[in-house]
Design an enzyme around this catalytic site. Structure first.
Site, PDB file in Angstrom:
ATOM      1  N   TYR B 135      25.486 115.103  55.957  1.00 37.06           N
ATOM      2  CA  TYR B 135      26.738 114.370  56.141  1.00 37.06           C
ATOM      3  C   TYR B 135      26.757 113.206  55.155  1.00 37.06           C
ATOM      4  CZ  TYR B 135      30.429 112.094  58.959  1.00 37.06           C
ATOM      5  OH  TYR B 135      31.586 111.527  59.424  1.00 37.06           O
ATOM      6  N   GLN B 137      28.468 110.422  53.592  1.00 32.87           N
ATOM      7  CA  GLN B 137      29.571 109.455  53.644  1.00 32.87           C
ATOM      8  C   GLN B 137      29.243 108.169  52.889  1.00 32.87           C
ATOM      9  OE1 GLN B 137      31.702 108.719  57.489  1.00 32.87           O
ATOM     10  NE2 GLN B 137      31.250 106.573  57.088  1.00 32.87           N
ATOM     11  N   THR B 138      28.230 107.433  53.349  1.00 31.83           N
ATOM     12  CA  THR B 138      27.951 106.122  52.750  1.00 31.83           C
ATOM     13  C   THR B 138      27.523 106.233  51.283  1.00 31.83           C
ATOM     14  OG1 THR B 138      25.727 106.276  53.649  1.00 31.83           O
ATOM     15  CG2 THR B 138      27.302 104.964  54.889  1.00 31.83           C
ATOM     16  N   ARG B 310      -3.948  95.994  81.830  1.00 30.34           N
ATOM     17  CA  ARG B 310      -4.517  94.841  81.143  1.00 30.34           C
ATOM     18  C   ARG B 310      -4.694  93.659  82.092  1.00 30.34           C
ATOM     19  NH1 ARG B 310      -1.093  91.406  77.081  1.00 30.34           N
ATOM     20  NH2 ARG B 310      -2.654  89.978  76.218  1.00 30.34           N
ATOM     21  N   GLU B 423      26.326 104.083  61.418  1.00 33.43           N
ATOM     22  CA  GLU B 423      27.505 104.423  62.222  1.00 33.43           C
ATOM     23  C   GLU B 423      28.211 103.181  62.745  1.00 33.43           C
ATOM     24  OE1 GLU B 423      28.849 107.443  62.493  1.00 33.43           O
ATOM     25  OE2 GLU B 423      27.301 107.896  61.016  1.00 33.43           O
ATOM     26  N   ASP B 425      28.060  98.801  61.707  1.00 33.76           N
ATOM     27  CA  ASP B 425      27.242  97.620  61.948  1.00 33.76           C
ATOM     28  C   ASP B 425      27.636  96.999  63.282  1.00 33.76           C
ATOM     29  OD1 ASP B 425      25.553  95.226  60.771  1.00 33.76           O
ATOM     30  OD2 ASP B 425      27.364  94.385  61.663  1.00 33.76           O
TER      31      ASP B 425
END
Lengths: 704, 704
Positions: B135, B137-138, B310, B423, B425
């Protein structure tokens, strides 16, 4: 694209003297010159190249670190560098290595805890690196709680030796840097046992490996503890595991400055108090605070420059807007820029504090040690927490490209975060501060006057009633107004929590039950220390030690600065004095003032619940603080690039394509991508075995 | 140590039916059984071993991923797994790979944006993996702003083809997963140009590599973009760079469901609205929210179990205290445990929402798409931010050992954090919500009645005046009280910010200037959505879609849950219905109630400034909320281990020595260490070249 400077326009907008600011940042002209020279020396030497570090496997990475660390030592010797120069050179090599522990912990431990005789024997060997030392304290099952260590050192009077032994799996020494593969010697902490009696935990100088063939000595098992967070990062360090099987050392290898074990196995307390053992801790934590400002300023430099280069959305005139012009970006970035300056100054001050403590120790004056210990512990906690968070925030501020190793930020984060845990877990340290406050508050009624950083609690009656005078946004720029708001908040929270503690029959139960609330009081108190100035009347220009923070006990995330910078910029005490005629510093003071207020007002906004719930300020005043903050962002904006230029970092040291000085980001990112090993071939290894059969397979029996 | 169960004592304290809770977590008995079967299948197959992943160099790592991903596919085919089973199998393989993009983005994009004809041609090839899609896109210079993409697709009417071209360096496709080395095809987003005119950004199916020899086709340059954050982690993925030099594709490879380009090059809008392009986004963001709950629950499971194993300090009876018993630890850990459950439920609900949207799209009903788009965007933002922070917090909660890759947490963090950026920011997404709120608020005076998630703003007069009724800590456990506090806060903040915006002559200037404040309102509003229940009257038991969050638009860090869980546990709407007789669920409801209130009250404490500055609650009530929170921690404490056991994670999936089901941490950590490549030899490679010469050198000319 050679000679390009995408940020030229940004730099042309600067309203202050950047060269003057560089000297402020460095601490002095001398410090600037040394740093600048060493930075260039490292950057110009191909042997110190580090841009392939995140692509290397562990073995290759580690071997390269051995090469660089020993080459650095060779250069230090060849160039006859001073200790200061050598320290800066190692700093700019910027790669965790066994030498950090050798110089930063092994040698200081011997200096602090060894007798004169022991120092004379071991220090010359260490200084010449004829032995390589590490610091073996933590164990597989034991971190913060030193008194819980299990390794034993049992005195055998027959042979005049200690038997060092690891009685359990959980007693394995675990984490010491330099131990795994390099160190020939270690300071080992173990429970001292003589004549069947335990005498607490003490340090012992133990040879680990043969000086002939580097093999672990019989009775000693050593290994590396494996991969740690991130690519490159701390994996250049051989953090190690170490177990002893009844390993013997001569009696005179116990560090005996505080407690001596006689030939007969009797323990004799020396005239030197036990607290001396904290000397190393003060030193180490002081260096941790200094490291915080380095790491934070680096991340901020990258994020600020790339925020000016990067454009997204808002194309009014066909060109997208620089992301640094968005208020949401400024609101996240500029407080971090302010913090970077803040931590730098507090780190400088702590250096002085350590020097002062050391001088006093040499004169057998231990009076300030507990305070120095608490102070460094608190500042360690707050600066490291804030810095770790800030690095990741800077990475996010760079958008998607921040996730690439080429941005430098993933490695910076990964190499930095252990600082929040080592040398005292940050929450545990804040609880120590809280305990101190509770004690002070509980003595208020008894007529005992609180002093130093808690002096304001003596005015608790006034502080319960005072009202904040802010009526305009500009009123928030008055130091006295800010101070009173922080004092009232801390005092009122203190009184509130003390009252809640009083409801418990057993104070320890109450402390445990309310500990999360108490951490918040510690935070409030520490923030007050930052904005207060208890010692101002005694200020001696030119002597940073007398500035406001002298009596600071601790601090909290994102806090230290207001007063540090106040002392500098508002009352203009010491750095103006320091700079004098040498550097005119045009506009420098104004920038630091703006940063200082951004820092304080951002703090106020983040902790608004505290200020409002204690009635120290009104909602209207909080809103005015926000208005002032926005106005300060606008003042800082044109100077942002110059303010990070003032850190004077070379592109080598920054190690970030996004943070390049010239802003020429995209061509270099593109170039960098092709260096990945996966790009060695166009068709990847595995195509014939895996991809091709899948593509060619007729999947007649698939239900999909 | 075989058969050891260090946590047995913890498990014996459980006050609820863990098996019943496992089914609640899974969503249904069927979902549980599928997950459980697939998890065991993967865990028991040595081919899926992953514990050496963080030690591998890039090439070895990537080749192994190819092996695992294709082997997984082979098993899916051999075992004739259903789509659901195949999805779960890939999930438990737990290694980012090209298949994620193929199934998660390439196929959905064709489904959503392709015509019937295109779907018939391409989907069968994709389903059988005879082609592998990604895909694209960017671009190097363009992330969030899709409209800023530079790649062009110019129609050539002579040849009936599109010419795909990368006009600049910054137009290089950058980041697509699977692109770098594997994908044969891509959905490429480019600016459509026909007859010299631009028609916005559209998707095109482009073949990238030869199906014969896997070489990039002429005119196409592809590479991997290089190392990303962390060891292993996302470096198993071949995120790629792609440039086109006038590359030609047939006209019918433009995805034409929304806009068609005719043989003559004319653009014809189809009857399908443009919004359709958001369909893929809704799907993808929905899966991102589901992934958030997986990642968060994993981190919480590790931190919770190790906190019980712990021990540090406080040795009243000779044994140190379990760190999970410290209130400071509980105060950090338990809200994250609550969040894990919260995100799980909201993820389930979003799955329903996507199904609903898809059904409507198929019926050409686009009415709910904008809301679904906003809702998934907001929830994407808040769940991913909270999860990223929580994973790092969990790492810190494990002390020093959390820093070892063997803890699993460094890789989990590194592989997870890009979710905050890709997808959309997270801050940009919140600004979208803020814009929606501002618009709604600005229409309040005009008589337009706000609906759905903003309906409460219609009662703004009441909400400006109401007073919180809490008088005891227990009062905070009343849903109506909590709801009103959150409504009043959001409404009052909204009114306040709207008034501030009105002071600006140009609304866009105001929005830009006040954006940081506006993000906070978006957060407040989203938190309200979480605690509110606007649709309760229409609730249809058994139908999760009608539950409270139906109209949710967005959300904020650490918020989604109160209502989700409320709907489940308080009003007992749908999961009780779902569980019915099958699983008695002894005590399950009580645990979820406790988690729900922990979640909401922690939120209130974290955002106290909002609640107090708007006068929605008093400081006294805030203090009572804290008291109630502590009490809830005590209620959860004995059930903590069982609550993470309910996630039903195998040790293989968890991938953490610290999080082992049996709690047998220390021997396994010790064992793991020796697997590091550095331990292949006792004396490290580089000793003879670097260490020995340094130790033996007489440094007569050193000044040190």
């Amino acid at each position: 694209m050679e000679g390009v400077d995408i940020l030229l326009h940004e730099r042309s907008k600067t309203q202050f003297d950047v060269d003057a600011m560089k000297i402020v940042w460095a601490g002095s002209r001398h410090a600037f010159e040394v740093s600048d020279r060493m930075a260039r020396l490292v950057a110009s030497d191909p042997a110190f190249q580090k841009d392939n570090r995140t692509r290397q496997g562990r073995k290759e990475l580690f071997k390269n670190t051995l090469r660089k660390a020993t080459y650095a030592w060779k250069r230090i010797v060849e160039l006859r560098l001073t200790e200061e120069e050598a320290g800066r050179l190692r700093f700019f090599v910027d790669e965790p290595a066994f030498t950090d522990l050798h110089w930063g912990m092994f040698i200081p431990a011997i200096k602090g805890q060894g007798t004169e005789e022991q120092q004379q024997k071991w220090l010359p060997l260490a200084y010449k690196m004829q032995i390589i030392g590490c610091y073996a304290q933590t164990e597989l099952g034991h971190g913060s709680n030193v008194q819980g260590l299990e390794t034993t050192a049992t005195f055998d009077p027959d042979k005049d030796e200690f038997i060092i032994h690891s009685p359990t799996l959980t007693s394995s020494k675990w984490w010491p840097g330099g131990l795994g593969k390099v160190a020939t010697h270690a300071i080992v902490y173990a429970r001292l046992i003589t004549n069947g009696e335990e005498h607490g935990v003490h340090g012992f100088i133990v040879q680990l490996r043969s000086l002939d063939d580097h093999m672990p000595l019989p009775g000693i098992t050593i290994g590396d503890i494996g991969m740690k967070f991130g690519n490159g990062a701390y994996n250049t360090m051989d953090n190690g595991v170490l177990t002893f099987d009844h390993f013997r050392i001569p009696r005179n290898q116990m560090l005996m400055r505080v407690l001596q074990v006689t030939r007969e196995g009797k323990c004799v307390q020396s005239s030197v108090p036990r607290q001396l053992i904290y000397g190393t801790m003060v030193f180490v934590r002081q260096t941790i605070v200094a490291d915080a400002s380095s790491a934070l300023s680096r991340a901020v430099c990258i994020a600020t420059r790339y925020s000016a280069v990067r454009r997204q959305f808002g194309s009014q005139d066909g060109v997208e807007t620089q992301v640094i012009d968005y208020k949401t970006q400024q609101n996240r970035l500029f407080p971090l820029l302010a913090s970077a300056y803040a931590f730098r100054f507090v780190g400088e001050w702590l250096k002085w504090l350590y020097t002062d403590v050391t001088q006093r120790l040499q004169a057998n004056d231990f009076s300030t040690l507990p305070e120095a210990h608490a102070c460094t512990a608190g500042l360690k906690s707050v600066t490291t927490t804030a810095t770790a968070d800030a690095i990741e925030e800077c990475r996010k501020l760079c958008g998607g490209h921040g996730y690439l190793c080429a941005s430098g930020l993933p490695e910076l984060f990964a190499v930095y975060v252990p600082a929040c845990t080592y040398e005292g877990d940050n929450v545990v340290l804040l609880l120590q501060v809280a305990r101190f406050l509770v004690k002070t508050a509980s003595q208020l009624g008894s007529g005992k006057k609180p002093t130093g950083t808690t002096a304001y609690l003596g005015r608790v009656q006034d502080l319960m009633q005072c009202r904040c005078e802010v009526q305009t946004a500009e009123d928030w720029l008055k130091p006295s107004v800010m101070l009173e708001a922080f004092e009232a908040r801390s005092a009122r929270m203190c009184v509130d929590r003390a009252q809640n503690l009083n409801k418990f029959a057993n104070p320890e139960d109450g402390f445990a039950e309310l500990s999360a609330d108490l951490v918040e009081v510690a935070v409030a108190h520490c923030q007050l220390i930052v904005v207060s100035n208890p010692n101002q009347e005694t200020c001696d220009p030119g002597d940073i030690g007398n500035s406001a923070n002298h009596e600071a006990t601790t601090n909290e995330p994102n806090t230290y600065t207001f007063e540090t910078i106040s002392a500098l910029s508002i009352s203009g005490v010491w750095f103006i004095e320091k700079l004098q005629q040498d550097i005119p510093g045009n506009g420098v003071k104004q920038q630091l003032q703006s940063l200082c207020y951004i820092y304080a007002l951002n703090l106020l906004h983040k902790h608004l619940g505290d200020f409002l719930s204690t009635g120290c300020i009104t909602p209207k005043q909080a809103s005015l603080a926000n208005d002032q903050l926005r106005s300060l962002y606008s003042q800082i904006r044109p100077n942002a690039i110059a303010l990070v230029d003032a850190f004077n970092y070379t592109d080598h040291y920054l190690g970030s394509v996004l943070g390049r000085y010239d802003g020429n980001v995209y061509p270099k990112l593109y170039e960098e991508a092709w260096k990945d090993p996966l790009n060695d071939s166009v068709v990847p290894d595995g195509y014939n075995e895996y991809i091709r059969p899948m593509l060619k397979q007729q999947l007649r029996n698939a239900r999909l």
